[in-house]
Design a protein around this motif. Sequence first.
Motif, short mmCIF file in Angstrom:
data_model
loop_
_atom_site.label_atom_id
_atom_site.label_comp_id
_atom_site.label_asym_id
_atom_site.label_seq_id
_atom_site.Cartn_x
_atom_site.Cartn_y
_atom_site.Cartn_z
N ARG A 95 0.51 -1.39 0.06
CA ARG A 95 0.44 -0.14 -0.08
C ARG A 95 0.78 1.08 -0.13
N GLY A 96 2.28 1.27 0.65
CA GLY A 96 2.89 2.67 0.34
C GLY A 96 2.91 2.70 -0.74
N ILE A 97 3.48 1.93 -1.63
CA ILE A 97 3.72 2.79 -3.16
C ILE A 97 2.42 4.21 -3.92
N SER A 112 1.25 -6.96 -2.29
CA SER A 112 0.47 -6.94 -1.60
C SER A 112 -1.01 -7.00 -1.91
N ARG A 113 -1.75 -7.81 -1.15
CA ARG A 113 -3.37 -7.63 -0.97
C ARG A 113 -3.54 -6.63 -1.54
N ALA A 114 -2.99 -5.44 -0.44
CA ALA A 114 -3.57 -4.24 0.05
C ALA A 114 -3.56 -3.16 -1.81
N GLN A 118 -0.33 -10.55 -6.34
CA GLN A 118 -0.40 -10.97 -5.17
C GLN A 118 0.03 -11.82 -4.94
N VAL A 119 1.34 -11.98 -3.19
CA VAL A 119 1.48 -12.57 -2.92
C VAL A 119 1.39 -12.74 -1.38
N GLY A 120 1.06 -14.00 -0.99
CA GLY A 120 0.52 -14.39 0.43
C GLY A 120 -0.84 -15.87 0.47
N THR A 150 -3.79 -15.69 -0.13
CA THR A 150 -4.60 -15.78 -1.52
C THR A 150 -4.25 -16.01 -2.37
N GLY A 151 -2.70 -15.35 -2.68
CA GLY A 151 -2.16 -15.03 -3.22
C GLY A 151 -1.15 -16.10 -3.81
N LYS A 152 -0.17 -15.57 -4.03
CA LYS A 152 0.96 -16.92 -4.50
C LYS A 152 2.06 -17.00 -3.53
N CYS A 211 8.84 -3.60 -0.57
CA CYS A 211 9.11 -2.16 -0.19
C CYS A 211 7.88 -2.29 0.31
N GLY A 212 7.58 -1.32 1.29
CA GLY A 212 6.27 -0.69 1.93
C GLY A 212 5.11 -1.91 2.22
N ILE A 213 5.53 -2.30 2.33
CA ILE A 213 4.83 -3.51 2.68
C ILE A 213 4.56 -3.37 4.47
N SER A 214 3.63 -3.27 5.31
CA SER A 214 3.98 -3.97 6.68
C SER A 214 4.09 -5.79 7.34
N GLY A 215 3.77 -6.63 6.43
CA GLY A 215 4.18 -8.15 6.54
C GLY A 215 2.70 -8.46 7.83
N ALA A 216 1.69 -8.21 7.15
CA ALA A 216 0.68 -8.77 7.99
C ALA A 216 0.84 -10.16 7.69
N LYS A 274 8.74 3.10 6.34
CA LYS A 274 9.25 4.02 6.83
C LYS A 274 8.98 3.97 8.30
N ASP A 275 8.26 2.90 9.02
CA ASP A 275 7.82 2.93 10.20
C ASP A 275 8.60 1.12 10.73
N PRO A 276 9.44 1.96 11.66
CA PRO A 276 10.34 0.72 11.85
C PRO A 276 10.29 -0.50 13.53
N ILE A 322 14.76 1.14 6.97
CA ILE A 322 13.82 2.36 7.99
C ILE A 322 14.55 3.97 6.68
N GLY A 323 13.00 4.11 5.86
CA GLY A 323 13.43 4.97 5.45
C GLY A 323 12.11 5.05 4.55
N ASP A 324 12.28 6.35 3.46
CA ASP A 324 10.83 6.21 2.37
C ASP A 324 11.41 5.52 1.34
N LEU A 325 10.50 4.43 0.63
CA LEU A 325 10.40 3.92 -0.64
C LEU A 325 11.10 4.00 -1.60
N PHE A 326 10.31 5.45 -1.53
CA PHE A 326 10.41 6.00 -2.91
C PHE A 326 12.08 6.98 -3.43
N GLU A 327 12.80 7.15 -2.14
CA GLU A 327 13.97 7.83 -1.93
C GLU A 327 15.21 6.26 -2.09
C1 FAD Z 1 -8.12 -14.27 4.81
C2 FAD Z 1 -7.30 -13.06 4.02
C3 FAD Z 1 -6.78 -13.35 3.65
C4 FAD Z 1 -5.12 -12.20 2.73
N1 FAD Z 1 -4.63 -12.43 1.96
C5 FAD Z 1 -3.67 -11.55 1.88
C6 FAD Z 1 -2.76 -12.24 0.91
O1 FAD Z 1 -2.66 -12.77 0.38
N2 FAD Z 1 -1.18 -11.26 0.25
C7 FAD Z 1 -1.34 -10.29 1.55
O2 FAD Z 1 -0.61 -9.72 1.28
N3 FAD Z 1 -1.79 -9.50 2.08
C8 FAD Z 1 -3.20 -10.75 2.26
N4 FAD Z 1 -4.08 -10.83 3.31
C9 FAD Z 1 -4.43 -8.84 4.04
C10 FAD Z 1 -3.33 -8.37 4.90
O3 FAD Z 1 -3.91 -8.77 6.56
C11 FAD Z 1 -3.15 -7.00 5.00
O4 FAD Z 1 -3.96 -6.12 5.10
C12 FAD Z 1 -2.30 -6.40 3.89
O5 FAD Z 1 -1.11 -7.95 3.40
C13 FAD Z 1 -1.65 -5.45 4.10
O6 FAD Z 1 -0.67 -4.46 3.02
P1 FAD Z 1 0.54 -3.31 3.00
O7 FAD Z 1 1.37 -3.91 3.26
O8 FAD Z 1 0.36 -3.23 1.76
O9 FAD Z 1 -0.61 -2.68 3.84
P2 FAD Z 1 -0.22 -2.30 5.13
O10 FAD Z 1 -1.02 -2.81 6.26
O11 FAD Z 1 -1.19 -0.86 5.10
O12 FAD Z 1 1.20 -1.06 4.92
C14 FAD Z 1 1.83 -0.53 4.38
C15 FAD Z 1 3.14 -0.31 4.45
O13 FAD Z 1 3.47 0.86 4.04
C16 FAD Z 1 4.15 1.57 4.29
N5 FAD Z 1 4.56 2.50 4.06
C17 FAD Z 1 3.68 3.78 3.83
N6 FAD Z 1 4.24 4.20 3.17
C18 FAD Z 1 5.85 4.29 2.40
C19 FAD Z 1 6.99 4.74 1.86
N7 FAD Z 1 6.82 6.30 0.77
N8 FAD Z 1 7.69 4.42 2.73
C20 FAD Z 1 8.25 2.77 2.40
N9 FAD Z 1 7.10 2.55 3.27
C21 FAD Z 1 6.13 3.26 3.41
C22 FAD Z 1 3.87 1.71 6.36
O14 FAD Z 1 4.42 2.10 6.84
C23 FAD Z 1 2.70 0.32 5.90
O15 FAD Z 1 3.91 -0.28 6.94
C24 FAD Z 1 -5.38 -11.07 3.96
C25 FAD Z 1 -6.06 -10.54 4.74
C26 FAD Z 1 -7.93 -11.78 5.16
C27 FAD Z 1 -8.54 -11.02 5.82
#
Ligand code: FAD
Lengths: 259, 321
Positions: B209-211, B234-236, B248-250, B252-254, B264-269, B287-289, B302-307
């Motif tokens: 989502r950070g992208i 990521s799914r987001a 999509q990796v994860g 419900t993805g691959k 990059c910009g993935i929280s790690g759910a 960017k979120d430690p 830890i830093g901004d992915l766009f840089e």
């Molecule tokens: C049944 C079920 C199945 C799911 N299957 C999947 C799946 O297959 N794959 C998957 O990925 N998710 C899946 N999810 C969703 C998962 O729970 C998370 O919601 C999702 O992975 C979040 O994606 P994200 O990390 O991109 O977004 P977010 O959690 O919103 O994280 C975005 C991150 O980007 C960082 N960020 C923002 N801007 C910047 C910047 N400029 N520079 C650096 N960092 C930045 C933020 O600090 C944050 O950590 C599933 C959920 C459920 C309930």
Amino acid sequence: MNIVVLCKQVPDTESKIKLLGDNSNYDQEGIKWVLNVYDEYAVEEALKTREAGKAAKVTVLGLGPKRCEEALRTALAMGADDAIHVEDPALDGADAFAVAKALAGALKGVDYGVILCGKVAVDDDMGAVPQMLAELLGIAQVTVVSKVEIEGDTVKAYRDVEGGAKEIVQAKMPVLLAATKGLNEPRYASLPGIMKAKRKPLVKKTAADVGSSAAENKTKVAGWSLPAARLAGKVFKEGELADRVAQVVKLLREEAKAL
Amino acid sequence: MSNVLVFAELRGAEPKKVSFEMLSAAKQIAAATGGQVIAAAIGDGLSGLGAKLGAYGATKVFVANGVAKYSTEGFAHILAGLIKQENPAVVLLGATAQGKDLAPRLAAKLGVGLASDIVGFRMDGNKFVAKRPVFAGKAFTEVTFLAAPAIATVRPNVLPIGETNGAAAAEAVLAADLGGPKAQIIEIVAGVSKRLDLTEADRIVSGGRGIKDKTNFKILEELADVIGASVGASRAAVDAGYADVSMQVGQTGKTVNPTLYVACGISGAIQHLAGMRTSKVIVAINKDPEAPIFQVADYGIIGDLFEAVPLMTAEAKKLLA
Ligand SMILES: Cc1cc2nc3c(=O)[nH]c(=O)nc-3n(C[C@H](O)[C@H](O)[C@H](O)COP(=O)(O)OP(=O)(O)OC[C@H]3O[C@@H](n4cnc5c(N)ncnc54)[C@H](O)[C@@H]3O)c2cc1C
Ligand SMILES: Nc1ncnc2c1ncn2[C@@H]1O[C@H](COP(=O)(O)O)[C@@H](O)[C@H]1O
């Protein structure tokens, strides 16, 4: 034309997986049970097909212990018409083949044009019951389906393969379709839907009724283990970003040998 | 006579890398069962497979030539016939789009067992015991087989490739008879990406989502070009429309197994980790430690992915020049 949807109950994907002391299985205590996500897509597709006037009835079919009724009731609350629950301790620990055999037995005498199901159950990650069932029933299958078109008794299904490519597969009914993400957006069960679901017919079948049991198993799970924990890595937060990035790239090359 | 049969999956007319990984595994299995490694291939315009597969350990290759399109029932028909004729103790297929579709159908046709997506195995005497992830890698099970042959699909990019200097294998003709399948591929729509599929990729750069926008994936593409990676999401990011669902990796993805995964910009759910935690080396840029991705990352920035991403592209370019 009637549709059968296979519904499996699985632990919620948030669940923490712990093992029993003897590593013979995972610990089911405290697990939140839900309808397998891919089966939700299957239920939704069946309901949409019925609503489009292309199917008369949607029956959901599940195998598992008593608690699996909840997953079937979820599908009924979404809008399915009736349910079949295969419940018997003789099927405890049934493998993919024994489950497929039981589901095939449960479908004897049931009139269907399409079987919808999920591509994989997110507990055992097997992705095998649908194909095995299609083979045992002697019908066509399409797995990893992200789009379905039905014209009369002809089914066209889009199957997702590597690199985002799609194979468009055509078959005459009856056909089994295993759903993947992207097929649709599953609806939530409404409150009236949940109330109504309680009164919808749910038929029970035993192992003897469906002609399968754990004696049909072709595989056995000999033991469980947990993955080795990943060691904490190096986090770079001090100093110029450019220097930190350069350091990581260098380590990727020299230490991790990943570049 | 306890041979091991490998279904050598092809891309066009060439064996996929996973086919070589399977041949190497089959050699170890055959050493314990006291048999040979045999292979089967189905396709069109095939030639020289005896040499190509022999190099990795096959001693005999059965080739069904003139089959232009995949068919579940047709391929199961051909392989079931071969298995009845050759009686192998173990049959390996790739845990690929094709192998995952085919192997369970084949197992049911033969009335035998299957272990899907295996990441390891051991021999208990001459018995094949498979190791496979369940709950998206949160746990593993060991699977034993109660009927012969034991059939398994092998996850790509996991098992090592051994010797590559084997002698050319003898080639035998396999009848290209599909046995009248009920389903047929009527069209193939090509994918948008020209890169290797995520499940086969050795390096992956993923955006979350950070992208923030679809067009911003360009900076990930640029890094991917330099380090020879495929691009994931990521799914987001997929749900927000930034990336195609095939990326999509994860959970419900691959499920991916690259040597290098750059998040990059993935929280790690937990559901994202489920799809990539077995990557050999994980780099996280966030960017979120406090982001949970740092708990699994080998290297965290830890830093901004766009840089950070363009800087990484420039550094990698320098290093790999
Ligand atoms: C049944 C079920 C199945 C799911 N299957 C999947 C799946 O297959 N794959 C998957 O990925 N998710 C899946 N999810 C969703 C998962 O729970 C998370 O919601 C999702 O992975 C979040 O994606 P994200 O990390 O991109 O977004 P977010 O959690 O919103 O994280 C975005 C991150 O980007 C960082 N960020 C923002 N801007 C910047 C910047 N400029 N520079 C650096 N960092 C930045 C933020 O600090 C944050 O950590 C599933 C959920 C459920 C309930
Ligand atoms: N016990 C079961 N009851 C009903 N459906 C099942 C059962 N096991 C598997 N299925 C169906 O088969 C699909 C794939 O499951 P699996 O082969 O276990 O990964 C699931 O998404 C379900 O649709």
